[in-house]
Design an enzyme around this catalytic site. Structure first.
Site, short mmCIF file in Angstrom:
data_model
loop_
_atom_site.label_atom_id
_atom_site.label_comp_id
_atom_site.label_asym_id
_atom_site.label_seq_id
_atom_site.Cartn_x
_atom_site.Cartn_y
_atom_site.Cartn_z
N CYS A 133 4.16 -7.71 -8.75
CA CYS A 133 5.08 -6.58 -8.86
C CYS A 133 6.39 -6.76 -8.09
CB CYS A 133 4.40 -5.27 -8.46
SG CYS A 133 3.86 -5.22 -6.76
N CYS A 141 2.46 -5.20 -11.86
CA CYS A 141 1.65 -6.17 -11.11
C CYS A 141 1.16 -7.31 -11.99
CB CYS A 141 0.46 -5.46 -10.48
SG CYS A 141 0.98 -4.10 -9.40
N LYS A 210 -8.79 -0.30 -5.57
CA LYS A 210 -7.42 0.15 -5.34
C LYS A 210 -7.10 1.26 -6.33
CE LYS A 210 -2.64 -1.46 -5.16
NZ LYS A 210 -1.75 -2.62 -5.15
N ARG A 238 0.92 2.74 -12.92
CA ARG A 238 -0.04 1.64 -12.88
C ARG A 238 -1.44 2.09 -13.28
NH1 ARG A 238 3.46 -1.75 -10.38
NH2 ARG A 238 4.27 -1.39 -8.29
N GLU A 254 -16.31 -2.09 -9.34
CA GLU A 254 -15.21 -3.02 -9.06
C GLU A 254 -15.57 -3.94 -7.87
OE1 GLU A 254 -12.45 -3.88 -10.42
OE2 GLU A 254 -11.71 -2.26 -11.67
N LYS A 269 -8.51 1.06 -0.83
CA LYS A 269 -7.11 1.44 -0.61
C LYS A 269 -6.71 2.57 -1.53
CE LYS A 269 -2.56 -0.49 -1.33
NZ LYS A 269 -1.79 -1.52 -1.93
N SER A 295 1.38 2.97 3.11
CA SER A 295 2.72 3.40 3.54
C SER A 295 2.88 4.91 3.57
CB SER A 295 3.76 2.77 2.61
OG SER A 295 3.52 3.11 1.27
N TYR A 334 0.45 0.12 9.25
CA TYR A 334 1.81 0.01 9.82
C TYR A 334 1.85 0.57 11.22
CZ TYR A 334 2.66 -0.79 4.89
OH TYR A 334 2.58 -1.29 3.62
C1 PBG Z 1 1.34 -4.45 -4.66
C2 PBG Z 1 0.97 -3.63 -3.50
C3 PBG Z 1 1.22 -2.27 -3.30
C4 PBG Z 1 0.76 -1.98 -2.04
C5 PBG Z 1 0.20 -3.13 -1.52
N1 PBG Z 1 0.33 -4.14 -2.46
C6 PBG Z 1 1.97 -1.29 -4.11
C7 PBG Z 1 1.49 -0.83 -5.42
O1 PBG Z 1 0.38 -1.15 -5.87
O2 PBG Z 1 2.28 -0.15 -6.05
C8 PBG Z 1 0.87 -0.64 -1.36
C9 PBG Z 1 0.83 -0.69 0.11
C10 PBG Z 1 1.36 0.51 0.79
O3 PBG Z 1 1.65 1.56 0.19
O4 PBG Z 1 1.51 0.42 2.01
N2 PBG Z 1 0.62 -4.28 -5.79
#
Ligand code: PBG
Length: 345
Positions: A133, A141, A210, A238, A254, A269, A295, A334
């Site tokens: 991505c 991705c 995820k 996504r 998964e 996640k 994040s 973070y």
């Molecule tokens: C890439 C990826 C993402 C994150 C980690 N690897 C973003 C997404 O899937 O859009 C998100 C990490 C975060 O929000 O801190 N695929």
């Protein structure tokens, strides 16, 4: 005011509060603890030199070029953290429909791996995010293809790019690669490629579970990886590859598949809205479980603290404890460096 007519006849044999009487007592009976080695610190790496680019959506987090990153890795190591995960960020001009800069051996992540190995030997476990991505002009991705049903993700062709990316990171010295794309079969494709090329000792930390989450918003600003870019017929989210928040059995499936394909560690996640998933997955696998405190989860606390509505230290301590208590062995956050430097945990 109504007064009690009879004195209460309390006969409390059990008084849980007896074990909360002092800080020492609470420490004595605490069931969960957080150590520096529980963290994996995330870093964004950009091309160039002398770069320290603050990320608006993630106050306190910056993108670094390889030279400035080294100081951050040293800081990480000095705090007792054993691992980092690196995310490459490219300028828009280098993004293509097939994202081939993802496996450029001179890319920022590859360079960072070589430089980190030179500086820190085997003291730091070097993990890399493997996903297209940040390298595709459409921000997905995986790769796209046009079908009678419109533009969709080309799962199997995406696996080739992902496997090449993983291989290029292994060749640059990664200890583990961490696929975050959610394509079917990618752990197996990466395992097969790494083994065939003599990298059977390079591990796979799979983003096994995820979810398609609103909490990735700030990351997409940080990495310039939003799927809403590009032409109007490109899917805007996504949801055809990341999971549906309504499902938990699917998460177990998964995870099972990724383990069967050769994953060495499994990730759930985001963290906080999915602690139930982490707790459900814990008894299913003997692999180390990682969770990504993403994040948006970081940004929310920062914003609330800046607005004066909560105490950041206490909030961070509580959220990290909750993640460990739910069953995580390792936490990507973070807040990791902040939490240790300020002794919040
Ligand atoms: C890439 C990826 C993402 C994150 C980690 N690897 C973003 C997404 O899937 O859009 C998100 C990490 C975060 O929000 O801190 N695929």
């Amino acid at each position: 005011m109504t007064l009690l007519r009879n004195k209460l006849e309390l006969n409390l044999t059990q008084r849980p509060r007896r074990l909360r009487t002092s800080g020492a007592m609470r420490d004595l009976v605490s069931e969960t603890s957080i150590q520096p080695k529980d963290f994996i610190a995330p870093f964004f790496v950009v091309p160039g030199k002398n770069e320290v680019q603050p990320i608006g959506a993630l106050p306190g987090v910056s993108r670094f070029s390889v030279d400035t990153l080294m100081g951050q890795l040293e800081r990480t190591l000095n705090l007792g953290i054993k691992a980092v995960v690196l995310f490459g960020v490219l300028p828009e001009t280098q993004k293509t429909s097939d994202g081939h800069y993802a496996y450029d051996s001179d890319g920022p992540v590859n360079e960072a791996l070589r430089e980190a190995r030179l500086n820190f030997g085997n003291d730091l476990v070097l993990i890399t995010d493997v996903c297209l991505c940040g390298y595709t002009d459409h921000g997905h991705c995986g790769l796209l293809k046009t079908t009678p049903r419109g533009v969709v993700i080309d799962n199997d062709r995406s696996l080739e790019g992902l496997a090449q990316m993983a291989l290029s990171h292994a060749e640059a010295g990664a200890d583990m690669v961490s696929p975050s794309d959610m394509m079917d079969g990618r752990v197996g494709a990466i395992r097969q490629t790494l083994d065939a090329e003599g990298h059977s000792d390079v591990g796979i930390l799979s983003y096994a579970v995820k979810y398609a989450s609103a909490f990735y918003g700030p990351f997409r600003e940080a990495a310039g990886s939003s799927p809403s870019k590009g032409s109007s017929d490109v899917p805007k989210d996504r949801k055809t590859y990341q999971m549906d928040a309504r499902n938990s059995l699917e998460a177990l499936r998964e995870a099972e598949l990724d383990e069967a394909e050769g994953a060495d560690m499994l990730m759930v996640k985001p963290a906080l809205p999915y602690l139930d998933i982490l707790a459900k997955l814990r008894p299913q696998t003997k692999l180390p479980l990682v969770t990504y405190n993403v994040s948006g989860e970081y940004a929310m606390i920062k914003a609330a603290a800046a607005a004066g509505v909560l105490d950041e230290a206490l909030a961070v301590q509580e959220k990290l404890t909750a993640i460990k208590r739910a069953g995580a062995d390792l936490i990507i956050s973070y807040h990791a460096l902040d939490a240790l430097e300020n002794e919040w945990v």
